[in-house]
Design a protein around this motif. Structure first.
Motif, PDB file in Angstrom:
ATOM      1  N   VAL A  90     -32.422 -16.034  10.541  1.00 18.94           N
ATOM      2  CA  VAL A  90     -33.149 -17.229  10.972  1.00 18.94           C
ATOM      3  C   VAL A  90     -32.970 -18.363   9.969  1.00 18.94           C
ATOM      4  CG1 VAL A  90     -35.401 -16.863   9.869  1.00 18.94           C
ATOM      5  CG2 VAL A  90     -35.293 -17.916  12.116  1.00 18.94           C
ATOM      6  N   TYR A  91     -32.691 -18.024   8.692  1.00 18.76           N
ATOM      7  CA  TYR A  91     -32.566 -19.059   7.668  1.00 18.76           C
ATOM      8  C   TYR A  91     -31.265 -19.852   7.781  1.00 18.76           C
ATOM      9  CZ  TYR A  91     -36.530 -16.574   5.817  1.00 18.76           C
ATOM     10  OH  TYR A  91     -37.759 -15.985   5.691  1.00 18.76           O
ATOM     11  N   ARG A  92     -30.365 -19.409   8.645  1.00 19.52           N
ATOM     12  CA  ARG A  92     -29.180 -20.224   8.929  1.00 19.52           C
ATOM     13  C   ARG A  92     -29.569 -21.503   9.658  1.00 19.52           C
ATOM     14  NH1 ARG A  92     -24.522 -17.184   8.295  1.00 19.52           N
ATOM     15  NH2 ARG A  92     -24.834 -14.910   8.197  1.00 19.52           N
ATOM     16  N   HIS A  93     -30.691 -21.463  10.362  1.00 14.92           N
ATOM     17  CA  HIS A  93     -31.114 -22.583  11.196  1.00 14.92           C
ATOM     18  C   HIS A  93     -32.410 -23.223  10.727  1.00 14.92           C
ATOM     19  CE1 HIS A  93     -28.117 -20.886  13.829  1.00 14.92           C
ATOM     20  NE2 HIS A  93     -28.811 -19.762  13.936  1.00 14.92           N
ATOM     21  N   LEU A  94     -32.991 -22.707   9.633  1.00 16.79           N
ATOM     22  CA  LEU A  94     -34.315 -23.161   9.224  1.00 16.79           C
ATOM     23  C   LEU A  94     -34.313 -23.565   7.754  1.00 16.79           C
ATOM     24  CD1 LEU A  94     -37.660 -21.562  10.234  1.00 16.79           C
ATOM     25  CD2 LEU A  94     -37.232 -21.964   7.810  1.00 16.79           C
ATOM     26  N   GLY A  95     -34.985 -24.683   7.456  1.00 15.72           N
ATOM     27  CA  GLY A  95     -35.194 -25.121   6.081  1.00 15.72           C
ATOM     28  C   GLY A  95     -36.677 -25.243   5.811  1.00 15.72           C
TER      29      GLY A  95
END
Length: 321
Positions: A90-95
């Motif tokens: 999910v951290y590929r798309h979330l900051g």
């Protein structure tokens, strides 16, 4: 007289056409017998949304569940259809920029953001780091150690690290902490640009003026529950249990006051030097009846403003309720 404007935010690339939604479905979180978040459902798409609530309302707990740091005690949290909990992808798309500062002060800003780029395994981490640093206007200070920075500079460095992989969803907990007015305006311009480019941005702030300037769309958390969701002006007009207050100026305020007192929707009229202050029980009825009354009385309305539709008023009403 000179007029100062905020610096233009750097150009932001467009996000993919398909929106990445942040979705909560019946989410609760408790610690022993303490309920921090209670049965919250919301769905956020592209754009900027403000997260509001009194201290201890559950805002940070909610953001941490969205970011996958906490598991919901009940319900589901998904980012782009995938669960946030125990899902590193999910951290590929979330900051995320958390409220608590966590930076290595012995690093320079460039080294700190570069480390984030490498953790994301970007193809060109050096280029990505410099681009993110430029977005937050830290290029001139990027080679200084973070320990020498002001709080606002450290905050901008953290935002750069959150943006380095160009996330579709950005979560910000009190992002303007420590920033001076110029830095705050630039960051607002940047977040506007990101939202307009299709990113989903949720930010919390205890300064209502910041939320009002940056986003008309809000999520209000009170005592762990979702008290209101949507455009705050629309929310205010749906509060039928509270009279609406209007400031009016006309060519004959005294005659207009007498005429308005006969309307069923008007609960009170005050005349002062600035004009009329009118309290109405029904927003729609009053705004439809006012032009008819003015026309039939030969009075021209010069100014009509709802005086209690500010975000501060809406927030105060929701917390009191």
């Amino acid at each position: 007289m000179s007029v100062q404007t905020s610096p233009a935010a750097p150009a932001v690339a467009s996000a993919p056409a398909e929106p990445t939604l942040l979705k909560l479905d019946g989410v609760s979180r408790w610690y022993g017998n303490v309920v921090a978040v209670n049965d919250i459902s919301m769905e956020l798409g592209p754009g900027v949304t403000g997260l509001l609530g009194p201290n201890g309302a559950g805002k940070t707990t909610l953001l941490h569940m969205m970011a996958g740091f906490l598991a919901p005690s009940r319900g589901t949290v998904t980012v782009g259809g995938a669960p946030s909990w125990r899902n590193p992808d999910v951290y590929r798309h979330l900051g995320l920029v958390s409220e608590r500062e966590a930076v290595h002060t012995f690093l320079t800003a460039y080294e700190f953001v570069l480390a984030s780029a490498r953790l994301h395994k970007l193809a060109r981490p050096e280029e990505a780091a410099r681009r993110a640093i430029e977005l937050v206007e830290m290029t001139d200070a990027q080679d200084r150690r973070i320990g020498t920075y002001s709080k606002g500079m450290r905050q901008r460095t953290r935002v750069a690290a959150a943006l380095v992989h160009d996330p579709r969803v950005l979560l910000l907990d009190e992002p303007f902490n420590g920033m001076d007015p110029r830095q705050r305006m630039h960051m607002m311009d940047l977040l506007h640009s990101l939202g307009a480019a299709g990113r989903t941005i949720l930010f919390s702030s205890h300064i209502l003026e910041e939320v009002e300037q940056l986003s008309g769309t809000i999520q209000v958390i009170v005592a762990g529950r979702l008290a209101a969701s949507g455009d705050f002006r629309t929310i205010r007009r749906l509060m039928t249990n509270r009279p609406h207050v209007f400031a009016i100026q006309s060519t004959d305020d005294r005659a207009l006051a007498v005429a308005l007192m006969g309307l069923p929707s008007v609960t009170g009229v005050e005349l002062d030097r600035a004009g009329l202050v009118v309290r109405a029980s029904d927003y729609g009825s009053f705004t439809r009846e006012l032009p008819k009354i003015a026309l039939s009385s030969g009075i021209r309305v010069r100014r009509l403003l709802p005086s209690d539709e500010s975000l501060e008023s809406v927030f105060s009403y929701l917390v009191e309720a």
